[in-house]
Design a protein around this motif. Structure first.
Motif, mmCIF file in Angstrom:
data_model
loop_
_atom_site.group_PDB
_atom_site.id
_atom_site.type_symbol
_atom_site.label_atom_id
_atom_site.label_comp_id
_atom_site.label_asym_id
_atom_site.label_seq_id
_atom_site.Cartn_x
_atom_site.Cartn_y
_atom_site.Cartn_z
ATOM 1 N N ASN A 1 0.823 -1.203 0.000
ATOM 2 C CA ASN A 1 0.000 0.000 0.000
ATOM 3 C C ASN A 1 0.863 1.262 0.000
ATOM 4 N N ARG A 2 2.042 1.211 0.645
ATOM 5 C CA ARG A 2 2.904 2.393 0.707
ATOM 6 C C ARG A 2 3.704 2.608 -0.573
ATOM 7 N N ARG A 3 4.124 1.510 -1.206
ATOM 8 C CA ARG A 3 5.090 1.636 -2.294
ATOM 9 C C ARG A 3 4.470 1.524 -3.682
ATOM 10 N N THR A 4 3.328 0.886 -3.827
ATOM 11 C CA THR A 4 2.767 0.605 -5.148
ATOM 12 C C THR A 4 1.332 1.102 -5.208
ATOM 13 N N ALA A 5 0.737 0.923 -6.357
ATOM 14 C CA ALA A 5 -0.675 1.267 -6.548
ATOM 15 C C ALA A 5 -1.603 0.144 -6.112
ATOM 16 N N VAL A 6 -1.054 -0.958 -5.666
ATOM 17 C CA VAL A 6 -1.873 -2.073 -5.197
ATOM 18 C C VAL A 6 -2.520 -1.688 -3.871
ATOM 19 N N GLU A 7 -3.816 -1.953 -3.747
ATOM 20 C CA GLU A 7 -4.554 -1.712 -2.508
ATOM 21 C C GLU A 7 -4.863 -3.061 -1.872
ATOM 22 N N ALA A 8 -3.958 -3.483 -0.986
ATOM 23 C CA ALA A 8 -4.107 -4.782 -0.334
ATOM 24 C C ALA A 8 -4.834 -4.608 0.986
ATOM 25 N N ALA A 9 -5.837 -5.462 1.225
ATOM 26 C CA ALA A 9 -6.633 -5.362 2.439
ATOM 27 C C ALA A 9 -5.959 -6.028 3.623
ATOM 28 N N GLY A 10 -5.103 -7.017 3.388
ATOM 29 C CA GLY A 10 -4.452 -7.707 4.484
ATOM 30 C C GLY A 10 -4.313 -9.180 4.184
ATOM 31 N N ALA A 11 -4.240 -9.977 5.240
ATOM 32 C CA ALA A 11 -4.031 -11.417 5.125
ATOM 33 C C ALA A 11 -5.314 -12.157 5.461
ATOM 34 N N MET A 12 -5.544 -13.246 4.747
ATOM 35 C CA MET A 12 -6.724 -14.074 4.978
ATOM 36 C C MET A 12 -6.317 -15.535 4.910
ATOM 37 N N ALA A 13 -6.726 -16.301 5.912
ATOM 38 C CA ALA A 13 -6.401 -17.714 5.960
ATOM 39 C C ALA A 13 -7.337 -18.503 5.056
ATOM 40 N N VAL A 14 -6.820 -19.565 4.432
ATOM 41 C CA VAL A 14 -7.629 -20.426 3.585
ATOM 42 C C VAL A 14 -7.425 -21.870 4.006
ATOM 43 N N ASP A 15 -8.487 -22.623 3.885
ATOM 44 C CA ASP A 15 -8.456 -24.061 4.121
ATOM 45 C C ASP A 15 -8.555 -24.740 2.764
ATOM 46 N N LEU A 16 -7.522 -25.484 2.385
ATOM 47 C CA LEU A 16 -7.493 -26.106 1.066
ATOM 48 C C LEU A 16 -8.614 -27.111 0.875
ATOM 49 N N GLU A 17 -9.182 -27.609 1.942
ATOM 50 C CA GLU A 17 -10.223 -28.621 1.824
ATOM 51 C C GLU A 17 -11.593 -28.025 1.514
ATOM 52 N N THR A 18 -11.857 -26.796 1.967
ATOM 53 C CA THR A 18 -13.226 -26.267 1.865
ATOM 54 C C THR A 18 -13.328 -24.905 1.195
ATOM 55 N N ASP A 19 -12.318 -24.053 1.272
ATOM 56 C CA ASP A 19 -12.443 -22.671 0.811
ATOM 57 C C ASP A 19 -12.243 -22.551 -0.695
ATOM 58 N N GLU A 20 -12.907 -21.532 -1.271
ATOM 59 C CA GLU A 20 -12.726 -21.202 -2.685
ATOM 60 C C GLU A 20 -11.425 -20.429 -2.842
ATOM 61 N N LEU A 21 -10.540 -20.905 -3.743
ATOM 62 C CA LEU A 21 -9.221 -20.303 -3.913
ATOM 63 C C LEU A 21 -9.160 -19.276 -5.029
ATOM 64 N N ALA A 22 -10.177 -19.216 -5.888
ATOM 65 C CA ALA A 22 -10.105 -18.364 -7.075
ATOM 66 C C ALA A 22 -10.115 -16.884 -6.734
ATOM 67 N N PHE A 23 -10.447 -16.498 -5.497
ATOM 68 C CA PHE A 23 -10.503 -15.086 -5.140
ATOM 69 C C PHE A 23 -9.119 -14.474 -4.946
ATOM 70 N N PHE A 24 -8.082 -15.289 -4.805
ATOM 71 C CA PHE A 24 -6.787 -14.785 -4.358
ATOM 72 C C PHE A 24 -5.752 -14.893 -5.476
ATOM 73 N N PRO A 25 -5.030 -13.800 -5.786
ATOM 74 C CA PRO A 25 -3.983 -13.879 -6.812
ATOM 75 C C PRO A 25 -2.729 -14.607 -6.323
ATOM 76 N N LEU A 26 -2.521 -14.628 -5.016
ATOM 77 C CA LEU A 26 -1.316 -15.242 -4.444
ATOM 78 C C LEU A 26 -1.692 -15.994 -3.182
#
Length: 920
Positions: free
Chosen positions: A726-751
């Protein structure tokens, strides 16, 4: 009734109460109000001991005047004043109200009911009885019947229960209902007309004149009732005719087409010319939407005549095309399907495919172009489909001439008849005129349409009955046979110009259009002798409602033999009949041959317009004003008695303190933060709330390992990386979010950051499928083994966890890789540790924009990025310089930019700038 110019009183005796107002003035004046109670202070004896306000001895004059005005308003309201009162009703006997309540009256039915109520009130004021004669047959009683004479209260209930009917009125039957009327005294009749002419108008008006006099009230020329006729297909459009009874003024019209669920599918507008009584509105509809239209309505006309219901007959019916020639053998301009498709497209939905595929869907007509012998399953399937209501149209050709099967209407001779052959003619043959009673009746035959080759039918007794079209020499050109509820039709020449130029003419299009119209459609036909129960019917306001108990089923034989206009009435109202799968529309327009204005009345008949009567009852307004003054007097009385103290101004210092406290609470609750505040934390909630937040903001995801320490470091590390982004680039990152590979949808996250632990369990097959799908869609996974000196050869735990993932061969990051220049220019990728190699896909292809979907290393990047709530680093970096942490942040920034922009920085346009930076 007392009349004073434009003001009259319906109950003038109530005005006598005005004489009581002086006595009321005296009574209010001599009666003082109740004494006011003054609170005696217990402590501050010297302050406010003597009140400067004293209780008056008498009622204040202004309050006295207010109460006199209130009493006067009540007296005037009881006298029921009328502004611009209607003229007195002629005659001394009952008032006869003749009401046109047919379909045209529904356009402005509230105005008619208001007129009815006003006339009944006027008769009630002079004590006269009222009789009501509706001119439309009632749903239960059949012919129109006279209601009354009766007292005004009963007439008011009958008028409120009166409703417009969705069928035309019968004025001759209404005239017959007057035969039993024996009035006492001279009657006066008021005819509330719908403005339309019908049989028996002059006779009914003359009869009303003989009863004592008549006045006709109707709509003006600027508000006529409009009638909607069934639409006519015009290519891809529908032309909707609109008619009116009289011309003379221009009038705009708007038409809308809706589906069964009420969705608006199309809309169009038009206008009547000043001297025109008919206009057309064009509705442009794609084929798919046209087949969904169930009703067409006129805006602003709430009548059954302003609604046209559409059933299968108005749909663009699906037509399947099958050719006996292979695609490799057929040439575009010599193909049968080429000409068939272009001839059918303007009025039908054309589909291509195999016989099995086409019959698997709803189909009205199936066209087989030069298809010879059918297989046994195909023949059985087609036979069943035809008997169920389908129409099979076959065109001849070389294959059919040699291999004809039994699914043809007539028995064919082997071979065909051609120019120059044994069974031939010297010149091409022309078509004979079509029979007037045949399916092609009325279609003109062009002289330039000729046939050079055809297949011949074997002579038989019924050949003439099965022949729909002939050549000039009498040989059949089109034969047909009815099988079950469907038809089998054979055109004895080709659908291409190979044997005839028929396919090049407009006659070809007209013949196909007649054949498609003759088909039963996708819903099939009603069984012979069956009854069509009422499904949904139109009421007098043009709304589709459930059928009433008075509606009867419609016999299919009667529907086929009787004109629809003769069926519409109380027993068969307009609407849908049949079943939801096979509906038949019965429209009111079929019962109205022509719209004409009301004419032929005797010369001494007075004529007026709805809304022209300006009588206004002032009683409600006067009572409302009196009620408002009474409420005001109540509050004034409470205030004078001290029961309603006025609020006093509190201390300004206390108000300021409360205001500051409120502002402080608001600031704390809204969470206003200074620049550089912490990023938002992910919400806790159900899957839907989590999906909404993940899709509306940019989150950096990490895989939950089950190790609390590792998961906390991952969360803090990605949180710190988000702040740097957020300080150095034009990317507006909201923060960190945990994912569970067994149940969560992964397509929302670029990384997705995936730290490895020794105790982490192996992922399931479902998780592997999720990860593989995420990689195929362009996602990026950073796998961190978090061990110093990582190499691909010794990662047994890593190989175990990644087994089954669709990961291509990996290789160390080359010096010219985009990851080294995505934002910063880097040569290595340190984290909490340094020295370990970073691996990416060995060969970056076209998939996923040339971006490596997997990055593997062991430098513990999350440990280097992790910060606490105040932004201070949580872990030391080894060998221990802040420059190493800065380079770790730069690698994280490059990684996120690489995941978001792909190989953008690999373009040659960036080379000069990169070289310049390298030189610096």
């Amino acid at each position: 009734m007392l009349s004073l110019g434009s003001l009259a009183f319906a109950a003038p005796w109530a005005l006598l109460a005005l004489a009581v107002l002086p006595a009321l003035w005296w009574l209010l004046r001599v009666t003082p109000p109740a004494p006011r109670t003054v609170a005696f202070p217990a402590i501050r004896l010297l302050r406010d001991l003597v009140s400067r306000e004293e209780t008056p001895q008498r009622t204040p004059p202004w309050l006295l005047l207010l109460r006199i005005v209130l009493a006067g308003l009540v007296i005037l309201a009881l006298a029921r004043p009328l502004l611009n009162p209607d003229a007195a009703l002629p005659g001394s006997g009952p008032l006869l109200l003749v009401v046109d309540n047919g379909w045209a009256a529904g356009r402005d039915w509230p105005a008619r009911q208001e007129m009815l109520g006003r006339l009944i009130d006027q008769a009630d004021r002079v004590g006269r009885e009222v009789a009501i004669l509706p001119t439309a047959p009632a749903a239960a009683a059949g012919a129109p019947r006279l209601i009354g004479p009766m007292v005004a209260a009963d007439a008011r209930r009958e008028a409120q229960a009166l409703q417009p009917q969705p069928w035309p009125g019968d004025r001759r039957a209404a005239l017959a209902a007057l035969d039993d009327l024996r009035p006492r005294g001279s009657m006066h009749a008021i005819w509330l007309s719908d403005g339309l002419g019908a049989d028996g108008d002059a006779e009914l008006a003359a009869r009303l004149v003989r009863l004592g006099g008549v006045e006709v009230v109707e709509d003006g020329p600027d508000r006529p009732a409009l009638l909607l006729r069934p639409p006519v297909a015009d290519g891809l459009s529908l032309l909707v005719p609109v008619e009116r009874a009289r011309s003379g003024l221009p009038q705009p019209v708007a038409v809308r087409a809706s589906g069964a669920d009420g969705r608006l599918l199309a809309a169009g507008s038009g206008a009547f010319a000043p001297d025109a009584r008919r206009t057309e509105v064009r509705l442009d509809l794609p084929t798919e939407l046209r087949n969904e239209v169930t009703e067409v309505r006129l805006d602003g006309q709430s009548t059954a005549g302003a609604t046209v219901l559409l059933d299968e007959r108005w749909r663009r019916r699906p037509v399947g095309l099958v050719s006996g020639r292979t695609e490799s053998e057929a040439q575009p301009l010599l193909s049968d399907l080429y000409y068939l498709e272009r001839a059918l497209s303007p009025f039908a939905e054309v589909r291509r495919g195999t016989i099995a595929d086409l019959l698997a869907r709803d189909l009205a007509v199936l066209v087989l172009a030069d298809v010879g012998s059918l297989s046994v399953p195909e023949a059985e399937r087609l036979e069943s489909w035809v008997r169920g209501g389908g129409m099979l149209v076959r065109f001849a050709g070389p294959r059919l001439a040699q291999n004809a099967d039994a699914l043809v209407p007539v028995r064919l001779r082997a071979g065909d008849r051609a120019l120059g052959g044994a069974l031939s003619w010297s010149v091409p043959a022309r078509l004979a005129p079509f029979a007037a009673d045949g399916p092609f009746g009325g279609v003109a035959v062009p002289a330039d349409v000729t046939v050079a080759r055809q297949v011949l039918a074997e002579p038989s007794v019924d050949l003439g009955e099965k022949t729909w079209a002939r050549l000039e020499d009498g040989t059949p050109l089109v034969t047909a046979e009815r099988r079950g509820t469907g038809h089998v039709v054979l055109v004895h020449t080709t659908a291409s110009p190979e044997w005839s130029n028929l396919s090049l003419s407009g006659l070809f299009v007209q013949m196909l259009q007649r054949l498609v119209a003759l088909s039963a459609g996708v819903a099939g036909e009603a069984e012979a002798g069956g009854a069509l129960p009422p499904l949904e019917l139109l009421d007098g306001l043009g709304r589709l409602v459930p059928p009433p108990a008075t509606a009867f089923p419609l016999a299919s034989e009667r529907l086929a033999e009787t004109p629809p206009g003769d069926l519409i009435g109380p027993r068969h109202p307009p609407g849908f009949y049949g079943t939801s799968e096979a509906r038949r529309a019965l429209n009111l327009s079929a019962a109205v041959a022509e719209l004409r204005p009301l004419a032929g009345l005797p010369p001494n008949v007075a004529r007026g317009l709805y809304g022209s009567r300006g009588e206004l009852d002032l009683k409600p307004a006067l009572l409302t004003a009196a009620l408002a003054l009474a409420v005001l007097d109540l509050f004034i009385g409470l205030a004078l008695r001290g029961l309603l103290p006025l609020p006093r101004l509190r201390s300004r210092r206390g108000g300021m303190a409360a205001g500051l406290a409120l502002l402080l609470a608001a600031g704390l609750t809204t969470g206003i933060t200074a620049d550089g505040a912490r990023a938002a934390q992910p919400v806790t909630g159900g899957p839907d709330a989590r999906a909404v937040q993940a899709s509306t903001q940019n989150w950096l995801a990490y895989v939950e390992t089950g190790d609390r320490g590792v998961d906390a470091t991952s969360r803090a590390g990605l949180q710190g990386l988000a702040e740097q982004l957020n300080r150095r680039t034009a990317v507006e990152a909201a923060g960190a979010m945990a994912v569970d590979l067994e149940t969560d949808e992964l397509a929302f996250f670029p990384l997705i950051y995936w730290p490895m632990t020794e105790t982490q369990p192996a992922i399931s097959e479902a998780a592997r499928q999720r990860l593989n799908e995420y990689l195929r869609q362009g996602g990026l996974i950073l796998i961190d083994t978090r061990d110093r000196g990582f190499s691909m050869g010794g990662g047994s735990r890593l190989e175990e966890l990644l087994r089954g993932l669709d990961i291509p061969p990996l290789a160390p990051v080359p010096p010219d890789h985009v990851l080294t220049k995505a934002f910063y220019l880097l040569q290595d990728f340190p984290g909490r540790y340094v020295g370990g190699a970073v691996w990416v896909e060995a060969e970056e292809g076209r998939a996923n924009d040339g971006v490596s979907g997997v990055v593997v290393g062991g430098n513990d990047w999350a440990g280097a990025w992790a910060v606490d709530a105040q932004g201070r680093a949580l872990n030391a970096v080894v060998p221990g310089a802040e420059r190493q942490r800065e380079m770790a942040y730069r690698f994280g920034v490059n990684l996120v930019m690489y995941a978001l922009t792909g190989n953008y920085k690999a373009d040659q346009v960036h080379v000069p700038a990169i070289l310049e930076r390298l030189g610096q």
